[in-house]
Design a protein around this motif. Structure first.
Motif, PDB file in Angstrom:
ATOM      1  N   ASN A   1     -23.124  -4.251  -8.558  1.00 36.57           N
ATOM      2  CA  ASN A   1     -22.567  -4.050  -9.905  1.00 36.57           C
ATOM      3  C   ASN A   1     -23.196  -5.027 -10.885  1.00 36.57           C
ATOM      4  O   ASN A   1     -23.549  -4.671 -12.002  1.00 36.57           O
ATOM      5  CB  ASN A   1     -21.059  -4.298  -9.894  1.00 36.57           C
ATOM      6  CG  ASN A   1     -20.284  -3.062  -9.477  1.00 36.57           C
ATOM      7  OD1 ASN A   1     -20.848  -1.970  -9.404  1.00 36.57           O
ATOM      8  ND2 ASN A   1     -19.017  -3.233  -9.190  1.00 36.57           N
TER       9      ASN A   1
ATOM     10  N   ILE B   1     -16.967  -7.670 -19.459  1.00 34.87           N
ATOM     11  CA  ILE B   1     -15.868  -6.693 -19.433  1.00 34.87           C
ATOM     12  C   ILE B   1     -14.788  -7.173 -20.381  1.00 34.87           C
ATOM     13  O   ILE B   1     -14.337  -8.326 -20.281  1.00 34.87           O
ATOM     14  CB  ILE B   1     -15.271  -6.595 -18.009  1.00 34.87           C
ATOM     15  CG1 ILE B   1     -16.369  -6.258 -17.006  1.00 34.87           C
ATOM     16  CG2 ILE B   1     -14.168  -5.552 -17.943  1.00 34.87           C
ATOM     17  CD1 ILE B   1     -15.996  -6.592 -15.592  1.00 34.87           C
TER      18      ILE B   1
ATOM     19  N   SER C   1     -11.646   4.175 -11.768  1.00 35.37           N
ATOM     20  CA  SER C   1     -11.567   3.749 -13.163  1.00 35.37           C
ATOM     21  C   SER C   1     -12.738   2.841 -13.501  1.00 35.37           C
ATOM     22  O   SER C   1     -13.184   2.036 -12.686  1.00 35.37           O
ATOM     23  CB  SER C   1     -10.245   3.038 -13.428  1.00 35.37           C
ATOM     24  OG  SER C   1     -10.126   1.962 -12.559  1.00 35.37           O
TER      25      SER C   1
ATOM     26  N   THR D   1     -19.966   4.300 -20.326  1.00 39.70           N
ATOM     27  CA  THR D   1     -21.069   3.631 -19.620  1.00 39.70           C
ATOM     28  C   THR D   1     -21.457   4.415 -18.380  1.00 39.70           C
ATOM     29  O   THR D   1     -22.518   4.218 -17.817  1.00 39.70           O
ATOM     30  CB  THR D   1     -20.691   2.211 -19.152  1.00 39.70           C
ATOM     31  OG1 THR D   1     -19.572   2.319 -18.289  1.00 39.70           O
ATOM     32  CG2 THR D   1     -20.397   1.281 -20.292  1.00 39.70           C
TER      33      THR D   1
ATOM     34  N   GLY E   1     -22.139   5.665 -11.212  1.00 40.78           N
ATOM     35  CA  GLY E   1     -21.028   5.071 -10.441  1.00 40.78           C
ATOM     36  C   GLY E   1     -19.786   5.939 -10.508  1.00 40.78           C
ATOM     37  O   GLY E   1     -19.691   6.853 -11.318  1.00 40.78           O
TER      38      GLY E   1
ATOM     39  N   GLY F   1     -16.494   4.373  -9.906  1.00 38.69           N
ATOM     40  CA  GLY F   1     -15.272   3.608 -10.116  1.00 38.69           C
ATOM     41  C   GLY F   1     -14.498   3.389  -8.831  1.00 38.69           C
ATOM     42  O   GLY F   1     -13.328   3.055  -8.857  1.00 38.69           O
TER      43      GLY F   1
ATOM     44  N   GLY G   1     -15.929   1.477  -6.138  1.00 43.44           N
ATOM     45  CA  GLY G   1     -16.424   0.270  -5.461  1.00 43.44           C
ATOM     46  C   GLY G   1     -15.438  -0.881  -5.484  1.00 43.44           C
ATOM     47  O   GLY G   1     -15.122  -1.471  -4.451  1.00 43.44           O
ATOM     48  N   LEU G   2     -14.919  -1.201  -6.662  1.00 41.66           N
ATOM     49  CA  LEU G   2     -14.029  -2.361  -6.751  1.00 41.66           C
ATOM     50  C   LEU G   2     -12.694  -2.086  -6.068  1.00 41.66           C
ATOM     51  O   LEU G   2     -12.112  -2.986  -5.470  1.00 41.66           O
ATOM     52  CB  LEU G   2     -13.802  -2.754  -8.213  1.00 41.66           C
ATOM     53  CG  LEU G   2     -15.001  -3.397  -8.903  1.00 41.66           C
ATOM     54  CD1 LEU G   2     -14.700  -3.669 -10.361  1.00 41.66           C
ATOM     55  CD2 LEU G   2     -15.383  -4.705  -8.202  1.00 41.66           C
TER      56      LEU G   2
HETATM   57  P1  ADP Z   1     -18.649   1.825 -10.317  1.00 39.72           P
HETATM   58  O1  ADP Z   1     -19.535   0.660 -10.454  1.00 39.72           O
HETATM   59  O2  ADP Z   1     -19.057   2.778  -9.275  1.00 39.72           O
HETATM   60  O3  ADP Z   1     -18.315   2.486 -11.608  1.00 39.72           O
HETATM   61  P2  ADP Z   1     -16.692  -0.138  -9.515  1.00 39.72           P
HETATM   62  O4  ADP Z   1     -15.303   0.030  -9.025  1.00 39.72           O
HETATM   63  O5  ADP Z   1     -17.613  -0.916  -8.679  1.00 39.72           O
HETATM   64  O6  ADP Z   1     -17.230   1.302  -9.759  1.00 39.72           O
HETATM   65  O7  ADP Z   1     -16.622  -0.766 -10.941  1.00 39.72           O
HETATM   66  C1  ADP Z   1     -15.675  -0.272 -11.870  1.00 39.72           C
HETATM   67  C2  ADP Z   1     -16.061  -0.637 -13.272  1.00 39.72           C
HETATM   68  O8  ADP Z   1     -15.959  -2.028 -13.481  1.00 39.72           O
HETATM   69  C3  ADP Z   1     -17.493  -0.310 -13.635  1.00 39.72           C
HETATM   70  O9  ADP Z   1     -17.655   1.047 -13.993  1.00 39.72           O
HETATM   71  C4  ADP Z   1     -17.721  -1.238 -14.815  1.00 39.72           C
HETATM   72  O10 ADP Z   1     -17.157  -0.691 -15.992  1.00 39.72           O
HETATM   73  C5  ADP Z   1     -16.919  -2.459 -14.454  1.00 39.72           C
HETATM   74  N1  ADP Z   1     -17.754  -3.507 -13.828  1.00 39.72           N
HETATM   75  C6  ADP Z   1     -17.844  -3.809 -12.534  1.00 39.72           C
HETATM   76  N2  ADP Z   1     -18.672  -4.847 -12.325  1.00 39.72           N
HETATM   77  C7  ADP Z   1     -19.137  -5.220 -13.545  1.00 39.72           C
HETATM   78  C8  ADP Z   1     -20.031  -6.244 -14.013  1.00 39.72           C
HETATM   79  N3  ADP Z   1     -20.608  -7.106 -13.165  1.00 39.72           N
HETATM   80  N4  ADP Z   1     -20.264  -6.306 -15.335  1.00 39.72           N
HETATM   81  C9  ADP Z   1     -19.668  -5.444 -16.174  1.00 39.72           C
HETATM   82  N5  ADP Z   1     -18.822  -4.461 -15.815  1.00 39.72           N
HETATM   83  C10 ADP Z   1     -18.552  -4.343 -14.516  1.00 39.72           C
END
Ligand code: ADP
Length: 972
Positions: A445, A482, A495, A501, A507, A509, A511-512
């Motif tokens: 990310n 963020i 989400s 973006t 992506g 949403g 992963g996290l």
């Molecule tokens: P994905 O990356 O597949 O969209 P994630 O769950 O990994 O899903 O991330 C969710 C959201 O969190 C991302 O779409 C982004 O908006 C935000 N995000 C995650 N990591 C970062 C980062 N290092 N810098 C900025 N925004 C981030």
């Protein structure tokens, strides 16, 4: 005083008047059991005439239950006690009883008792009413339901008030009548008819005692049911001796829910206090019902809530299982798409075709990542995610994870650095794959959302207790950041901080959300610190078990590295700091510079001070003069001859490698640099005589041209997968025979000689597990072991274990890729080689490695000793035989001892043991079994002799060679 002085002693009239007017009942009774004299209060209180009272023994008037006590009292007076105080019930003319409190004195010589009795019935009734009310309160407090409280309330009231029978009636609103729900009697056997009549009857509003209570919504008292016209149970009640009755309502919000009725054998005078008390009990029961109704309603509500929750959870589980199944199904065709694309890319194609296929592969890879994410997510949702607990090398795991992302970072021109603090233990136990997944997601990310600058992963220990270490990870980037209000949201599934973006960065949403769950499973938490436009730092903690390190720490190796002067040239500060720290940890002496100019100055200075650098770690890509430019300058300068250059380049840039070669750079490493590799490379470029050039990253498992060609049996039912897997195996240089189920694999395996079986797990007829089990069973008789590699579409934890438990040697999960198959084959074959070597050593009577170990690896010594042994052995054996023949125990002991010493040199366990047995026989003078043992020894020795001859012949051809380090990428 004056009044007293004027009063004359009482006359007889005064005394009579006193007696006549007294409210208390005064009497003179004879000890013969009859009243002798009574004042008028008796007639007033009890309703009898004086004559009636005087004509019968006074005990006749005492309540039957109190008679015994009254007689006992009389006896004790007769025995000489002269005063008394006691209470009992006395019958009145109307059949009711009054409580009398007696006090008196005995004049024994006259044979009379002077006594005063006072009517204490009101006080007694009040006490009984209070007792009844308390008893009801207690019953209601303890009872869970009115049904269970019912009979206890009736009992409590009857016992307190001395009533005989009672019942509870419930209003049936539908039928508009009252039904008996509970009936109770002190002596049920005496009231059988009344009880039956009560239980079987119903009352309409206004009918009978319960009906009247219902109608009036208030208490009703019947003095004597025998006289009551509106009492349908009258006949049976009178027959069984019931007279007084009272009933009162159970009221909730002014509405009659039920009726309580009580009966006594006595005629009941209307008693306002009693009715008041009954009313109080009725409303108490009403409140109880209200409370229970509220509680029931609450319970129903809670149950409904619980049901709703279960339904929702069930729905989630179903959804998640559906997702898990779907992703599994999707993986199978994905296998074909990715695999076929990989194969097509290896064929001769036009540039245009390559571009199309590259795009296909990129999309397929992205799709596979998505499917994997969905699978993880659905497993977590369905609560099926379990973590592994295995030993792993922490540093390698994290650095490998970072390495995967290096290419992406370098493509974007980002610095990617990994800073693992030295205090972090190296050997840990936990789930390395899941840890890697979290790290890859966060760092991935960070790279995705950063366009300029750097991404740094830092790991430091947070606490260390009871063999467990809690690590704090942080991933800092200099990206888009963020906004505060989105920082909570992004940890939720599906989400993203800014949905616009999505298109730009891609992506799902997920992963996290997955990382958060994994981190929680690892006993930690995850959070973010960020400001829009100023980059983000994602933190997480995780707990691991600390293992004792099995390998030596690098810093304990090689003293020559202490104080080694190393020059670091890197424009990125984080990288410089990390390299400096790593080298310092190894007790080297690093000097860090941020570019060519400062680096050249430092070099000049070191020469001038006669403390020249031995190694320069050069960042390839720097502004102004880059690493290659600087390397060229250094190489041209004679002063700097002998300094070894190690280039740090971005991953996968082939032109870097050739430039390194042309410039005469000793080695190169791809960033981010793995500590263990950096160490190996430094050691290898410093080792004298190591001139072998070795270009590029470490090959996975030997180069393809040198790999042995194997005869592989492939068992797979799906035609596309058959094609894919056999092409991959062929590309790897093997010869493939294809069968389409387990049964065919079994028979083909038996008929032909295969080196390896690659087997799908799910097949019709006989699946991979069954086939493997059958093959392993067959092998028991032959002692062979053919390596079997499983191919499965499952990506669940435990699949690997299941395959291995089923007797398979390796495992590739679909979609299968060339590299994975290559690695699995290499591992399975290496394992076979090891076990083959192991089994020959065990079966053969000489263990070459053990012999050589005993001779310091000196093969010449082995040859000399063998020569001597081969010459001596027949003589020693002959001596043993003679000793046995002559039954000379001492001679046998000596000869066997000598031979035992000789065979001992050759680690020939069985011959050594047999010679030892003969020696013991000699020592004990027991030669009975010696003949047999000698025969065994002879055959051991002849085998030993044969093998030793073979061994010494081979050993001539195999003089020791020096082993080369297999890591490090030396160039020249
Ligand atoms: P994905 O990356 O597949 O969209 P994630 O769950 O990994 O899903 O991330 C969710 C959201 O969190 C991302 O779409 C982004 O908006 C935000 N995000 C995650 N990591 C970062 C980062 N290092 N810098 C900025 N925004 C981030």
């Amino acid at each position: 005083m004056s009044t007293a002085s004027r009063f004359n002693p009482p006359t007889e009239d005064d005394l009579r008047e006193f007696l006549d007017l007294s409210i208390d009942m005064l009497c003179i009774a004879g000890i013969d059991g009859y009243f002798k004299h009574l004042n008028p209060a008796w007639e007033r209180t009890l309703g009898y005439s004086k004559e009636e009272l005087l004509s019968r023994p006074y005990v006749d008037f005492v309540h039957p239950e109190d008679r015994e006590a009254a007689i006992a009292e009389a006896n004790s007076l007769a025995a000489g006690r002269d005063t008394f105080i006691f209470e009992n019930r006395f019958r009145c003319k109307d059949g009711s009883y009054k409580w009398l409190r007696w006090t008196g004195a005995v004049r024994a010589e006259k044979g009379v008792i002077y006594a005063i009795a006072r009517d204490v019935s009101p006080r007694k009734r009040e006490e009984a009413r209070l007792a009844a009310q308390h008893a009801v309160t207690r019953v209601l407090a303890e009872a869970p339901t009115l049904a269970s409280a019912g009979s206890r309330i009736l009992q409590a009231v009857c016992e307190s008030l001395g009533w005989e029978a009672a019942a509870i009636w419930q209003v049936d609103n539908k039928e508009k009548l009252l039904r008996c729900v509970e009936a109770w009697q002190i002596l049920p056997q005496h009231l059988l008819g009344f009880d039956r009549s009560t239980r079987t009857r119903t009352f309409a509003r206004g009918v009978g005692l319960p009906g009247r209570v219902w109608e009036q919504a208030g208490p009703v008292c019947i003095e004597d049911v025998a006289m009551d016209a509106n009492f349908p149970r009258r006949d049976v009640a009178v027959k069984e001796g019931l007279h007084g009755a009272t009933g009162f309502p159970i009221l909730v919000d002014g509405e009659v829910l039920g009726v309580l009725e009580f009966f006594s054998r006595q005629i009941q005078k209307p008693d306002a206090r009693l009715l008041e008390m009954m009313g109080a009990i009725g409303s108490q029961i009403g409140q109880f019902i209200e409370r229970r109704q509220a509680e029931d309603a609450l319970r129903v509500y809670a149950r409904d809530l619980e049901t709703a929750k279960q339904v929702a959870e069930e729905a989630t589980r179903t959804k998640s299982e559906f997702l898990a199944n779907m992703s599994h199904e999707i993986r199978t065709p994905m296998n074909a798409i990715i695999g076929m694309t990989e194969l097509a890319l290896q064929t001769k194609i036009t540039r245009e075709q390559r571009e199309y296929l590259d795009a296909t592969k990129t999309s397929a890879d992205a799709l596979l990542t998505l499917v994997n994410d969905l699978l993880d997510f659905s497993k977590i949702e369905a609560r099926k995610m379990q973590l592994d607990h295995v030993r792993f090398n922490f540093r390698d795991t994290v650095e490998d994870a970072i390495r995967v992302l290096a290419l992406r970072a370098h493509h974007k021109g980002l610095e990617l650095a990994c800073d693992i603090r030295p205090k972090v233990p190296k050997a840990l136990a936990g789930d390395p794959l899941r840890l890697r997944q979290v790290v890859v997601n966060l760092v991935g990310n960070a790279i995705k959302f950063t366009d300029y600058g750097e991404v740094v992963l830092r790991v430091q220990p947070e606490s260390h207790v009871d063999g467990e270490v809690r690590l704090h990870f942080s991933v800092t980037d200099t990206g888009i950041g963020i906004p505060a209000e989105k920082q909570k949201l992004i940890f939720e599934a599906f989400s993203q901080a800014d949905s616009s973006t999505t298109r730009r960065y891609g992506g799902t949403g997920l992963g996290l959300a997955i990382s958060q769950q994994l981190v929680e499973l690892m006993g930690g938490r995850i959070w973010v610190e960020s400001h829009a436009g100023q980059g983000s730092t994602f933190h997480f903690t995780a707990t691991f078990e600390v293992q004792s390190p099995a390998v030596l720490q690098p810093d304990s190796l090689g003293l020559q590295l202490t104080d080694l002067p190393v020059l670091i040239v890197d424009d990125n500060e984080t990288n410089r700091r990390i390299l400096e720290e790593v080298l310092t940890n190894w007790h080297m002496h690093p000097v860090a510079t941020d570019g060519s100019v400062t680096a050249l100055a430092a070099l000049e200075k070191s020469i001038a001070e006669n403390h020249a650098f031995k190694i320069i770690l050069l960042d390839a890509h720097m502004p102004m003069m880059d690493g290659f430019g600087l390397a060229e300058r250094i190489k041209q300068d004679q002063h700097f001859r002998g300094i070894k250059l190690i280039m740090l380049t971005s991953a996968g840039q082939p032109e870097d490698v050739s430039r390194c070669q042309t410039l005469g750079i000793s080695a190169y490493l791809t960033k981010p640099v793995k500590q263990s590799e950096l160490f190996d490379v430094i050691v290898s470029v410093l080792s004298p005589g190591e001139q072998q050039p070795s270009v590029g990253p470490k090959p996975r498992s030997g180069s393809r041209s040198t790999r042995p060609r194997l005869n592989v049996l492939l068992a797979e039912d799906n035609a596309v997968n058959q094609l894919l897997a056999s092409r991959i195996l062929e590309i790897l240089g093997h010869q493939v025979t294809v069968v389409s189920n387990g049964r065919e694999a079994l028979s083909a395996g038996r008929a032909g000689r295969f080196d390896l079986i690659v087997m799908d797990v799910q097949m019709p007829e006989m699946d991979g597990f069954e086939a493997t089990a059958a093959i392993r069973e067959l092998e028991k008789s032959t002692g062979e072991h053919i390596p079997i590699i499983a191919m499965t579409a499952h990506a669940m934890k435990g699949d690997r274990e299941r395959c291995l438990a089923a007797g398979m040697d390796g495992y590739v999960s679909k979609p299968i890729r060339v590299a994975d198959v290559e690695e699995a084959v290499a591992q399975a074959m290496a394992a076979k080689k090891l076990s083959d070597a192991g089994s020959t050593a065990e079966d053969s009577i000489v263990d070459e490695a053990a012999i050589l170990a005993g001779m310091d690896g000196n093969r010449k010594l082995l040859r000399d000793l063998t020569r001597i042994f081969l010459a001596d052995c027949p003589k020693q054996l002959a001596e043993i035989k003679v000793a046995i023949q002559m039954r000379d125990a001492e001679r046998l002991r000596r000869a066997a001892h000598g031979l035992k010493g000789s065979v001992g040199n050759f680690a020939a366990k069985r011959a050594f043991e047999t010679a030892g047995q003969l020696e013991t026989m000699g020592k004990n003078g027991n030669l009975d079994a010696a003949q047999g043992a000698c025969g065994a020894l002879e055959s051991e020795l002849s085998q030993l002799t044969r093998e030793l001859k073979k061994l010494t012949m081979n050993s001539r051809a195999r003089e020791p060679k020096l082993r080369k380090p297999d890591r490090g990428k030396r160039l020249a």
